[in-house]
Write an enzyme that holds these catalytic residues in place. Structure first.
Site, PDB file in Angstrom:
ATOM      1  N   HIS A  17       0.817  -1.167  -0.110  1.00  0.00           N
ATOM      2  CA  HIS A  17       0.014  -0.015  -0.044  1.00  0.00           C
ATOM      3  C   HIS A  17       0.972   1.260   0.030  1.00  0.00           C
ATOM      4  O   HIS A  17       0.756   2.178  -0.791  1.00  0.00           O
ATOM      5  CB  HIS A  17      -0.723  -0.001   1.283  1.00  0.00           C
ATOM      6  CG  HIS A  17      -2.058   1.069   1.170  1.00  0.00           C
ATOM      7  ND1 HIS A  17      -3.099   1.230   0.819  1.00  0.00           N
ATOM      8  CD2 HIS A  17      -1.531   2.570   1.938  1.00  0.00           C
ATOM      9  CE1 HIS A  17      -3.666   2.215   0.853  1.00  0.00           C
ATOM     10  NE2 HIS A  17      -2.931   3.169   1.499  1.00  0.00           N
ATOM     11  N   GLU A  18       1.830   1.331   0.974  1.00  0.00           N
ATOM     12  CA  GLU A  18       2.694   2.494   0.969  1.00  0.00           C
ATOM     13  C   GLU A  18       3.591   2.706  -0.057  1.00  0.00           C
ATOM     14  O   GLU A  18       3.907   3.927  -0.505  1.00  0.00           O
ATOM     15  CB  GLU A  18       3.603   2.473   2.346  1.00  0.00           C
ATOM     16  CG  GLU A  18       2.530   2.576   3.751  1.00  0.00           C
ATOM     17  CD  GLU A  18       1.620   3.734   3.557  1.00  0.00           C
ATOM     18  OE1 GLU A  18       2.006   4.794   3.006  1.00  0.00           O
ATOM     19  OE2 GLU A  18       0.440   3.552   4.218  1.00  0.00           O
ATOM     20  N   HIS A  21       1.735   5.003  -2.838  1.00  0.00           N
ATOM     21  CA  HIS A  21       2.055   6.339  -2.472  1.00  0.00           C
ATOM     22  C   HIS A  21       3.366   6.644  -2.844  1.00  0.00           C
ATOM     23  O   HIS A  21       3.945   7.665  -3.540  1.00  0.00           O
ATOM     24  CB  HIS A  21       2.000   6.586  -0.878  1.00  0.00           C
ATOM     25  CG  HIS A  21       0.187   6.229  -0.540  1.00  0.00           C
ATOM     26  ND1 HIS A  21      -0.614   6.868  -1.420  1.00  0.00           N
ATOM     27  CD2 HIS A  21      -0.195   5.653   0.381  1.00  0.00           C
ATOM     28  CE1 HIS A  21      -1.831   6.254  -0.839  1.00  0.00           C
ATOM     29  NE2 HIS A  21      -1.426   5.690   0.243  1.00  0.00           N
TER      30      HIS A  21
END
Length: 336
Positions: A17-18, A21
């Site tokens: 997920h990170e 980003h």
């Protein structure tokens, strides 16, 4: 082992997920000051590619510290991007979780097979003194046919509920047996708990990927409804809301580990899809909350201190939510 598998699955899901980003920011030339797996005190850190990579003590989340994302950093980094660039940074984490879920599902479909109802009924339980017990049915039997007619679906077992003699064709430990059953008027229940038998059809990876995309999109509205309804249930104090927190997921991971690698991968798929949906909720401090503020900022002037306060309140709400769900998990495990 349950805790170890939990940390691996949660850690990989959060990292993916990170990473979304991080990559969305870096590809647009925005500096990422730090990338952390976990929150709280830093246990390990290393500088590489202009970013400080961290492993932190609380393994229930993570963050990518992107320059310009904080309200006090207005005018540079993320804040200097055009609207589409900002939106890409915010949704990239969710996209990565969904892509990971699709990839794992495609792998499962190509190796284990696509689960499909086989039409037959698997007997899970036979109630004592019931018509089914007198007929000789046992837990584990697979009902193949009723009165010589193969079952097109598991509910075909209900065809015996007409007065008279019936024959049941069952598969038991690899052998087919024929049982006799007499149904009398006035009897209401057959006395079995059953479910459809699941057959697995192996497909190629690309076909599996298409099926993964189609099935998750088809069930998307139901998943959103279940998640929102579950969270409202947590806030209302309803113990049967279907939501699990860290403690509940650790217990579920332990059960999955006993069933094997495929079950662990299925759990990883579910966690990634849940993580993606949860992060899209319009709650401040989550990606969905930031996306909502991004759209509102096109029509309203939001001051940095206002945005900071909104995210702070959202973070406090999330902490309280985690505490409530954890208490709920403990009550379930302790039978309270």
């Amino acid at each position: 082992m349950s805790l170890i598998w939990f940390l691996i699955i949660i850690g990989v899901s959060i990292f993916v997920h990170e990473l979304g980003h991080y990559l969305a920011a870096r590809v647009q030339g925005v500096r990422v000051k730090a990338f952390s797996l976990g929150f709280g005190p830093i246990l390990w850190k290393r500088q590489a590619w202009g970013t400080e990579w961290r492993l932190s003590a609380i393994p229930l989340g993570g963050y990518a510290d992107i320059e310009g994302l904080l309200p006090e950093e207005r005018g540079r980094g993320y804040d200097a991007l055009p609207f589409p660039g900002k939106l890409l940074v915010l949704v990239a984490g969710v996209v990565m979780n969904v892509l990971m879920a699709w990839g794992l599902l495609a792998y499962l479909f190509s190796v284990q097979g696509v689960p499909e109802a086989a039409g037959r009924a698997v007997i899970l339980e036979v109630l004592p003194g019931s018509v089914a017990e007198r007929a000789g049915l046992r837990a584990g039997d697979i009902l193949v046919a009723v009165d010589g007619t193969p079952l097109a679906q598991a509910q075909g077992i209900e065809r015996v509920k007409t007065p008279g003699e019936h024959t049941l064709t069952v598969r038991r430990q690899g052998q087919e047996l024929t049982l006799s059953l007499t149904w009398q008027e006035g009897v209401e229940r057959l006395g079995v708990v059953y479910q459809p038998e699941v057959a697995f059809r192996r497909v190629g990876f690309l076909e599996g990927l298409g099926l993964a995309v189609g099935r998750t999109l088809a069930f998307g509205p139901q998943m959103v409804k279940a998640l929102v309804g579950g969270l409202l249930g947590v806030l209302a104090g309803n113990p049967d809301n279907g939501v699990m927190g860290p403690v509940g997921i650790v217990a579920e991971t332990g059960r999955a580990a006993q069933e094997g690698l495929f079950r662990l991968l299925e759990l990883t798929v579910a966690i990634n899809l849940s993580l993606a949906l949860f992060n899209l909720l319009p709650i401040p401090a989550l990606d969905g909350g930031r996306i909502l503020l991004l759209f509102l900022s096109r029509f309203l002037r939001i001051r940095p201190e206002q945005e900071a306060m909104v995210h702070y309140l959202g973070f406090v709400f999330l902490i309280l939510l985690v505490i409530l769900v954890t208490f709920q998990d403990l009550r379930r495990l302790l039978g309270g």
